[in-house]
Design a protein around this motif. Sequence first.
Motif, short mmCIF file in Angstrom:
data_model
loop_
_atom_site.label_atom_id
_atom_site.label_comp_id
_atom_site.label_asym_id
_atom_site.label_seq_id
_atom_site.Cartn_x
_atom_site.Cartn_y
_atom_site.Cartn_z
N ASP B 175 35.48 -2.38 -53.72
CA ASP B 175 35.52 -1.26 -54.66
C ASP B 175 36.14 -0.04 -54.03
OD1 ASP B 175 32.41 -2.24 -56.10
OD2 ASP B 175 34.43 -2.40 -56.93
N GLU B 176 36.17 -0.07 -52.69
CA GLU B 176 36.75 1.06 -51.97
C GLU B 176 37.82 0.51 -51.05
OE1 GLU B 176 33.27 4.33 -51.16
OE2 GLU B 176 33.61 2.72 -49.71
N VAL B 177 38.97 1.10 -51.10
CA VAL B 177 40.03 0.61 -50.21
C VAL B 177 40.65 1.75 -49.43
CG1 VAL B 177 40.62 -1.30 -51.72
CG2 VAL B 177 41.81 0.86 -51.98
N GLY B 178 41.35 1.36 -48.36
CA GLY B 178 42.15 2.32 -47.61
C GLY B 178 43.61 1.97 -47.84
N VAL B 179 44.50 2.92 -47.64
CA VAL B 179 45.93 2.66 -47.85
C VAL B 179 46.72 3.17 -46.65
CG1 VAL B 179 47.93 3.14 -49.29
CG2 VAL B 179 45.69 2.92 -50.34
N LEU B 180 47.72 2.40 -46.26
CA LEU B 180 48.70 2.88 -45.29
C LEU B 180 50.07 2.59 -45.87
CD1 LEU B 180 49.43 3.85 -42.36
CD2 LEU B 180 49.63 1.45 -41.79
N TYR B 181 50.85 3.61 -46.13
CA TYR B 181 52.18 3.33 -46.68
C TYR B 181 53.24 4.20 -46.00
CZ TYR B 181 52.27 7.60 -49.57
OH TYR B 181 52.28 8.90 -50.01
N GLN B 182 54.50 3.81 -46.18
CA GLN B 182 55.61 4.53 -45.56
C GLN B 182 56.21 5.46 -46.61
OE1 GLN B 182 58.46 2.02 -43.62
NE2 GLN B 182 59.85 3.70 -43.24
#
Lengths: 331, 397, 292
Positions: B175-182
Motif C-alpha cells: 500500500d506504500e511504495v518508494g520511487v526512484l526515477y531519472q
Amino acid sequence: MQLTQKKRRRGDLLTAAAVAMLLAVMAALLYTGSLTRQVTNMLIPTAVYIVMAVSLNLVVGLLGELSLGHAGFMSVGLFSGCLVAIALTNTALPLAVRLPVSMLAGGLTAAVFGLLVGLPTLRLRGDYLAIVTLACGEIIKNIITNLRVTGGALGLNTAAIYAGAKELLPYGAALVLLTVAVMLNLKRSKYGRAIMAIRDNRIAAESVGLNVTRYKLAVFVIAAFFAGCAGVLYGHSLANIKAAAFDYNMSIEILVIVVLGGMGSVPGSVVSAIVLTVLPEALREVADYRMLVYAVVLILVMQATNNPTMKRFFGSACKSLTPVRKERAAL
Amino acid sequence: MKKRVFAMLMAVVMAFSLMACGNKADNGGSGGTADAAETIKLGVVGPLTGGYANYGLSVQHGAELAVKEINAAGGVNGKQLELSAQDSQGDPESAVAAYGKLMDWGMNVFLGGVLSGETASVVAAAKADDMFIMETTGSADKCIDGNDKAFRICFYDSYQGTAAANYLKDNALADEVGVLYQSDNDYSAGLYNAFVAECEKTGVTIKETQTFTAATATDFSTQVNALVNSGVKVVFIPIYAEEASTFLTQAKGKFAEDVYFFGGDGLDGILGKVSQDVTIADNVLMMTPFAADSTDPKVQAFVKAYEEAYGATPDQFAADAYDAVYTVKAAVEAAGGSTSGADLAAAMTSLTVEGVTGTMTWNADGNTNKAASAILYKNGVGTLFGQNAAENTDAAA
Amino acid sequence: MTNLIQTLISGLSLGSIYALIALGYTMVYGIAKMLNFAHGDVIMVGAYSGIVAVAQMGLSPWVTVIVSIAVCAVLGVVIEFCAYKPLRQAAPLSVLITAIGVSYLLQNAALLLFGSQQMAYPTLLKLPMLTVGGVQIDGITLLTLAVTAALMAALTLFIDRTKLGKAMRAVSEDKGAATLMGINVDRTITLTFAIGSALAAFASMFYGMTYVYIKPTTGAMPGIKAFTAAVFGGIGSIPGAMIGGILLGLIEQMSKTYISTLWADAIVFAVLVVVLVVKPTGLLGKPMQEKV
C-alpha cells in the motif's frame, strides 16, 4: 600603417562579400529545390554554428580568454526566446514578426546571463576563468533542467513553432551576416584594439587607462547576445529541446571550430564551422572514428601553431591559423 | 599567396563534402509511393555510435534480422525489403539530417527514431512528407502525437506507468511504495508521472520519492539511504537497466530481504549488466511485453536466430524493431502492396499482429494494445510473477 | 540523527575519491603550472587496465595494482612528451586546449576499444561492511581515506625532504633559475607527470572498487569535480587537495539529502564559482603575486 589598414579593410569587405555570396547561392539552390534533403536539413544548424563560432571567437580570439560555457548562453537564449515564440503563436502575427522578436528576446536574456557570468570572471584569468565559465555553463544547464516552465527535464516541446529550412533560412542568413559584420567592425574599431590590448598585456592596458572591467563584461555580453539569437533559431528547427544537450561538450565542440579556424579570424571561423558541420554528415560511414580524428587534429593544430619546429614543418600554410596575438609584431 | 591557396583548398574540401552528401533523389519527397523498383525501402534513425550506441545497434540488428527472414521467405508482395540505418548519436539535430539522407535515398517507410528525444524531431520532419511511420522504441507520449500516419510498437510511457500502478494494486504487493526515477529521461519521467496519477486513483501511497539525473547516476548512496529508512516494501524503479545496475549494486545488502524493485521494460537486460554477480538483480520485478526466456515458440525462434547472428541475447529494443518490420509487412499486404502513408495508416487500425512482444492491435492515435507480464529475478533466473498486467487498463491516451 | 550520520559517511566516501583524484591534479598544477584536463581520463584508462588485467589476463590483485600504476604512469609521461612538452613556451590557452584534445582522444579511443557498454571493475579486495552504532560504513571508504592520507603524507615528505622534491619545488618557482642551478627541468616535469598519473592509478582502483561500473566517459565528471575540490582547497597545496576533496564530497551529499538531488550538481559548481570569486587561491593556497 595606412597601407596595412587599407589592406585589412579590403580583407574585411572580401570576407563579408564572400559570406553574403555563399548565403545567396545556398538560398538560390534551396528555393529552386536543387538541394538534397540532407543538405537542406543542414542549412540551419550550419548557420547556427557559424554564429556560435564567430561569437565565441570574440571571447577566445580577441579577448584571449577561454570560455567553456558558451553553450550555456545558447541554451538560455533558446529557451527564453522559444517560450516567447510559443506564446506569440497565439497572436495573429506573421513569422516575419514573431521570429525576430523572439530572437531579440532570447538574445537579450542571454546577454543578461553573459553579464552574470562575466562578473565572477573579472578577477580571474586563464585556467581559472575557463573552469568558472564551465561551472557557470553547467549551473545554467542544471537550473533550466529543473524549471517547470521550460518543460523540466523532458525538454521544451517546440512542435508549435517548428519550421523547415525554407522558412528559416532568411532569418538565419540575416543573423549570420549581422554577426559577421559586427565582429569585423569590432575588430577594427578602437574597442577591438582595446580588447586586444587587454589580451596582450593586461597590466600595461590598465596602466594606460583602459577600463578592463568594462571591456571584459562587454565582450561577454556581446558574445552571449549572438549565442542567444542563434539558440532561438536552432530551437525553431527542432521539435523537442533538452537543456542537457547544451553542456560543456557542446561548448568544447564550438571551441574546436574556433581553434581550427584560427583564433581571432572571422573568415576562419565561418569556414571552419561549415566544414565541421558538413564533414560529419559526409563521413557518416566512418562515424566511429570521427571524434577520434577530431581530437588528433585538434592536438596537431595546437602543436603546429605553437611549436617552432612544427611551424617550420607545416610551412606557412599555418600562417592563416596562427593566433592573432603573433600578428602584433607586424604593427 | 599561400593564404589564398589554403583558402581555396578549404573551399574545395567544402564543395566536395557537400557533393558527397548524396545525390539528389529521384522522387519529389512526397509520400514514398512504391515505384516500379523491386524493393521496398525501410529507414531507421538511431545512435549507432557514441554513448547510446547499444540501443541503436539493438534496433538495427532486430530490424535487419526481420528483413533477412522476410526476404528469404519471398519478401512482401513479391518485393524485397531493403533496410538503411542511419546514425544520429542520439542527437536530434543529427537525426533530422539523417532523416534527410534517408529521404534522398528514396525511403518508402520510416521506422522512426530510437530515443524519444530524437524521435520527436524526426517525426515532425516526416509529417511534412506524409511518410508512414512505424515507430519502434520512442516511447514518450509526445513522439507520435498529432501525427495520424505515425504508429508505435512499444508501450507509450503513460500507459506503462498506469499499468504499473494497476499491477501493484491487482497483486496487492504494497500500500506504500518508494520511487526512484531519472528526472531528465523521457521514459523514466513519463512512467513516473503516469504512475503517480494512477496511484492516487487506486489508493496507493508514495511514501518516498528519490530522483537522479544522467550526470549523477554514479553515486546513489543518498537515494539508497532515504529509501531504506522509509521502510517501504516495494520500490518503483522506472529506469533503464544500466542505471538500475549501478543502483542495485549499491543497494545490495542494505534493503530488507523481502523488498521488491519494480520496474518497466527499460530494465530489460539487467542480468547482463550485473554479470559479475547476478544476485544483485535479486527481487527485481520487471513488467515487460517481451521476455527473452519466454517459452513461447515464436520468441524462442527469434532469440535463437538473433543469438546466432549477433552473439548476444536480444533485448526489448531489438524485439520492438523486429516486430516493427513484420508489422510493416502486414500493413503493406493489407493495403494491397501500397506504401503510401494514407493507405498504410488506414490499414493499421484493422490489423492484428502476433509478434515477439505480444499480440498487437492499434488505435487510431497510433498506440498499440498488448499485454505485459511481470518477471521476477532470483539468482539470475527470471520467472513469471503474478497476474498479467495491462489487461485491466483502459487504453487512455 | 542516523540520517545525518549516514549522509556524512556517504559524503566521506565520495569525498575520499575526490581527494585522491585532486591530489594528482594539484601535484601537476603546482609544479608544471598546467591544468591537466585529461587527468580524469587517465583514471578511466587506469580502470580499464585493471579490468583487462583481471578479466582477460587473469592476473592476481597485487600484480594488477602494479600494472595499473605502470600503465597510468607511462601514459602520463607519453602525453606530456607528445602534447604538452612542445608547448612549454606557448600561451596557457593553447596548453589547455591541447589538454582538452587529449581528454577527448582518450575517451574516444576507449570507446572504440571497449564499446559504450559499462564494464565491471574487479573486486581486488573483499572488505567487510562495518556497523558502528547502527550505521553501516563500507570498508572500502575507510581504506580509501587511509590510503589518501598515506599518499598525502608520502608526497609531502617527498617534496619537502628529498632532492628530487626540492628540484620540483624549484621548477615550480622559477624554471629559468632552476635550469641555472643545474636542475634538469624536462626530467623534473616528466617525473611530476609520472607521479601525478600514478596517483590517478590509485584513484582508478578505489573508484572502481567503490562504484564498480566503468565506461569511457567515467573519468570526465569526477575529473571536473575533483578539480573543483583541488581549487577549493587551494591548488598547488597537497593537504589542500585532501581537505577540498572531502569537504566537496560532504557538501555534495548533504545537498543531495537535505536540499534536493536535482540541485546537487548546481550547488557543487556554485561552490566553485563562489570560492574563486571570494578567495581565488582557495582555502590553503598561497596568494600569487603578479609581476609587471
